[in-house]
Design an enzyme around this catalytic site. Structure first.
Site, PDB file in Angstrom:
ATOM      1  CG  HIS A  33      -0.260  -0.268   2.512  1.00 49.54           C
ATOM      2  ND1 HIS A  33       0.643   0.616   3.056  1.00 49.54           N
ATOM      3  CD2 HIS A  33      -0.304  -1.321   3.375  1.00 49.54           C
ATOM      4  CE1 HIS A  33       1.091   0.147   4.199  1.00 49.54           C
ATOM      5  NE2 HIS A  33       0.543  -1.039   4.415  1.00 49.54           N
ATOM      6  CG  HIS A  36       4.260  -1.660   2.132  1.00 46.63           C
ATOM      7  ND1 HIS A  36       2.963  -2.087   1.991  1.00 46.63           N
ATOM      8  CD2 HIS A  36       4.758  -2.324   3.209  1.00 46.63           C
ATOM      9  CE1 HIS A  36       2.681  -2.979   2.933  1.00 46.63           C
ATOM     10  NE2 HIS A  36       3.753  -3.139   3.696  1.00 46.63           N
TER      11      HIS A  36
HETATM   12  P1  AMP Z   1       4.987  -5.220   6.380  1.00 50.87           P
HETATM   13  O1  AMP Z   1       4.806  -5.598   4.949  1.00 50.87           O
HETATM   14  O2  AMP Z   1       3.696  -5.011   7.097  1.00 50.87           O
HETATM   15  O3  AMP Z   1       5.961  -6.098   7.105  1.00 50.87           O
HETATM   16  O4  AMP Z   1       5.633  -3.781   6.376  1.00 50.87           O
HETATM   17  C1  AMP Z   1       6.845  -3.522   5.690  1.00 50.87           C
HETATM   18  C2  AMP Z   1       7.378  -2.186   6.131  1.00 50.87           C
HETATM   19  O5  AMP Z   1       6.410  -1.170   5.833  1.00 50.87           O
HETATM   20  C3  AMP Z   1       7.605  -2.138   7.651  1.00 50.87           C
HETATM   21  O6  AMP Z   1       8.791  -1.427   7.917  1.00 50.87           O
HETATM   22  C4  AMP Z   1       6.381  -1.399   8.140  1.00 50.87           C
HETATM   23  O7  AMP Z   1       6.595  -0.712   9.357  1.00 50.87           O
HETATM   24  C5  AMP Z   1       6.137  -0.421   7.003  1.00 50.87           C
HETATM   25  N1  AMP Z   1       4.746   0.040   7.023  1.00 50.87           N
HETATM   26  C6  AMP Z   1       3.637  -0.716   7.190  1.00 50.87           C
HETATM   27  N2  AMP Z   1       2.532   0.053   7.219  1.00 50.87           N
HETATM   28  C7  AMP Z   1       2.951   1.337   7.065  1.00 50.87           C
HETATM   29  C8  AMP Z   1       2.292   2.600   7.017  1.00 50.87           C
HETATM   30  N3  AMP Z   1       0.968   2.707   7.142  1.00 50.87           N
HETATM   31  N4  AMP Z   1       3.048   3.714   6.828  1.00 50.87           N
HETATM   32  C9  AMP Z   1       4.405   3.617   6.709  1.00 50.87           C
HETATM   33  N5  AMP Z   1       5.090   2.458   6.745  1.00 50.87           N
HETATM   34  C10 AMP Z   1       4.375   1.325   6.926  1.00 50.87           C
END
Ligand code: AMP
Length: 279
Positions: A33, A36
């Site tokens: 999203h 990311h």
């Molecule tokens: P994930 O795919 O959920 O493991 O997230 C991958 C990276 O994206 C991690 O460093 C998360 O903290 C970051 N992330 C997830 N959601 C958000 C968001 N809403 N805003 C900014 N970064 C995010």
């Protein structure tokens, strides 16, 4: 965008880059999203080459049901990464990442690994640290990008880099939110219409605590809890107000200014987490 599914070719490609070229790395679990993508854009602004990874890491899921239902949208993710100009995507297979029956090392770094998410999701950070160490060793990034939405994860990664003296600069990106304030998350797609409407209370509670940051921790705790009371679709795991650096709880009689508030709550079958610096 170059796509690698195997470790050997990825390492070979990256080791052929000029030594002075900087590499920015954005590890993800996919179902991408705008949150990311904002990390990818930050990486592109500061590095010669940006590498993103997509790997739904089984060892960080303490709940098999959560792993089974984790959204997987690889073709769409690839289009989104292309659109923001990501240079390299690494999406390995679990059987190359982990040896069969590989023992997962356990890490106890006090409150950083064992409070909050660590307490409610036993073994979660062992899985996170394990996969991030592996990914760092293959990508060898100059800078690595993580989102503040996973506040405790940022603290864990900072500790990892410090403890192992890794020559990696860490960058923590701001949380991107939907128009109503809900933190963007891959898991949000699993909310029903009714749950989605309720889910906004998580960020509402945090924004209210931020607006009243001079109040005492006990007051902040109490007022955040009211957002979830009397709603059977919510199952609250924790509301915490902690020190930004070491994640130890703030004394109830201390004003919350400068601390961080974190919430984990089930909304139906979806576990939501969010956090905010109170200042
Ligand atoms: P994930 O795919 O959920 O493991 O997230 C991958 C990276 O994206 C991690 O460093 C998360 O903290 C970051 N992330 C997830 N959601 C958000 C968001 N809403 N805003 C900014 N970064 C995010």
């Amino acid at each position: 965008m170059l796509v690698f599914t195997q470790i050997g070719p990825l390492k070979a490609y990256l080791s052929n880059q000029k030594p002075q070229q900087s590499i920015g790395f954005v590890p993800t679990m996919g179902a991408l999203h705008a949150g990311h993508l904002s990390l990818v854009q930050q990486s592109k602004a500061s590095n010669d080459l940006t590498v993103a990874s997509i790997f739904v890491n089984p060892t960080q899921f303490n709940n098999p049901n959560d792993l089974a239902h984790y959204p997987r949208t690889l073709s769409l993710d690839m289009i989104l990464l292309e659109q923001v100009g990501c240079d390299v995507l690494f999406c390995p297979h679990a059987d190359e990442v982990y040896e069969s029956n590989e023992a997962i090392e356990q890490y106890n770094w006090g409150a950083i690994t064992h409070s909050l998410e660590g307490a409610y999701r036993p073994g979660h950070f062992d899985g996170v640290i394990t996969i991030v160490r592996k990914l760092f060793s293959w990508v060898r990034p100059t800078r690595a990008y993580f989102g503040k939405k996973d506040y405790q994860q940022c603290a864990v990664i900072k500790e990892l880099v410090n403890r192992f003296h890794l020559p990696i600069m860490l960058e923590f990106g701001e949380t991107l939110r939907e128009v109503d304030g809900l933190a963007m998350s891959s898991r949000n797609t699993r909310l029903s219409v009714e749950e989605r409407q309720l889910a906004v209370r998580v960020s509402k509670a945090l924004f209210e605590a931020k607006a009243n940051h001079q109040q005492l921790a006990s007051e902040a705790h109490q007022s955040m809890a009211t957002f979830f009371e009397g709603e059977p679709l919510f199952r609250l795991e924790y509301i915490a107000i902690v020190d930004q650096a070491n994640l130890t709880p703030l004394a109830p009689n201390k004003p919350t200014t400068g601390s961080v508030a974190l919430i984990a709550v089930w909304c139906g079958n979806v576990r939501l987490i969010d956090s905010m610096i109170l200042q």
